[in-house]
Design an enzyme around this catalytic site. Sequence first.
Site, PDB file in Angstrom:
ATOM      1  N   HIS A   1       1.047  -1.424  -0.168  1.00 61.96           N
ATOM      2  CA  HIS A   1       0.195   0.133   0.067  1.00 61.96           C
ATOM      3  C   HIS A   1       0.711   1.380   0.127  1.00 61.96           C
ATOM      4  CE1 HIS A   1      -3.619  -2.109   0.641  1.00 61.96           C
ATOM      5  NE2 HIS A   1      -3.448  -2.765   1.799  1.00 61.96           N
TER       6      HIS A   1
ATOM      7  N   ASP B   1      -2.630 -10.831  -2.577  1.00 62.23           N
ATOM      8  CA  ASP B   1      -3.800  -9.909  -1.287  1.00 62.23           C
ATOM      9  C   ASP B   1      -4.751 -10.160  -1.617  1.00 62.23           C
ATOM     10  OD1 ASP B   1      -2.012  -8.464   1.325  1.00 62.23           O
ATOM     11  OD2 ASP B   1      -3.961  -7.160   0.282  1.00 62.23           O
TER      12      ASP B   1
ATOM     13  N   HIS C   1      -6.539  -7.306  -0.532  1.00 64.82           N
ATOM     14  CA  HIS C   1      -6.017  -5.715  -1.279  1.00 64.82           C
ATOM     15  C   HIS C   1      -5.625  -5.026  -2.625  1.00 64.82           C
ATOM     16  CE1 HIS C   1      -7.198  -6.381   3.146  1.00 64.82           C
ATOM     17  NE2 HIS C   1      -7.829  -5.812   3.496  1.00 64.82           N
TER      18      HIS C   1
ATOM     19  N   ASP D   1      -4.944 -13.030   2.903  1.00 61.05           N
ATOM     20  CA  ASP D   1      -6.159 -12.090   3.421  1.00 61.05           C
ATOM     21  C   ASP D   1      -7.497 -12.373   2.932  1.00 61.05           C
ATOM     22  OD1 ASP D   1      -4.686 -10.874   1.860  1.00 61.05           O
ATOM     23  OD2 ASP D   1      -4.880  -9.103   3.217  1.00 61.05           O
TER      24      ASP D   1
END
Length: 343
Positions: free
Chosen positions: A160, A196, A198, A285
């Site tokens: 991120h 991931d 996200h 995740d």
Amino acid sequence: MDVIYSPDHALHQSPGELNSGEFVAAFEKPERAQIILDRALAVGLGPVLAPERFPLDAITRIHDAGMVDLLRHGFAEWEKLGRKGGAFPFTFFTRGFRADRVPQNLEGRLAHYCFDAGTPLTATSWQAIESSAHVALTGAAAIVSGASSVFSLCRPPGHHAGSDHYGGYCFLNNAAIAAQHVLDQGAKRVAILDVDYHHGNGTQQIFYQRDDVLLVNIHATPEQEYPYLLGFADEPGAGAGEGFNLNLPLPWGTDWEAWSAALETGCRRVAEYAPDVLLVSLGVDTYLGDPISQFKLDHEHFTRMGERIAKLGLPTQFVMEGGYAVAEIGINAVNVLTGFEGR
């Protein structure tokens, strides 16, 4: 498969995060890395190696020097102001604000560089942040030296973090730093496959206008999920990078059948690009029991994920990202790696 790991990761311990209107215990915690390491040792994945040290310019090749300076020294300034807890921004950069002026005071710099309330600095965060980048760089150096695969057990995670902003538990973009190192050592083309849950918004921002790095993101649609403002399918790259950014957003509730179809699409694009090196931003995740995610993958699916990635036949560096079902994170992360190895 060598495992690169540093116990320095534990020097970053968030005091908590703002989540759904409450200040709660951080989901990103030191136990994550230790449980993955324990599982890797239990299955005999490979030798565990300490990271080498690299000059700071290996980091500033990717990240704004002012942001790096804030990460290094911001908490000391915070303490001098008499503040307690973690160094969080009070306000955030948004539309209409000036991006060409970096404020002089600490509050302003935190607002300029940090984009959420889940990524605080503490007294020892920088040692962990820098060590995580060195773990990634050491893995990249191993690939350059001829290793066919390596696992960089990075913590804090990185995808991120953009060139001049950080958030989402991420301070420096470990995968991007590793990719740049591989390129600087002579590779012509690198692919990053981000699995991931996200979207890897930071990695996208860093390479969006470049054609020497192909980025493929498989993630929850930003229509429903963090980081909300990037990761749509209509973001193909720009300028020289047009056609070298592939987002594959998926809705809440995605199961293995739909997720693996996206993986197949992504792997075919990687094969078409024919990179010298593949980096995998390894977030687990997507697991059905993850407390902050909404996908439905189970343990065996992570093994199959690794098996499919292995079919690309590329020198591959895995860089650890997210995964917050802490008890199961070791099983899921290591299943990808043993699946990749075919055992």
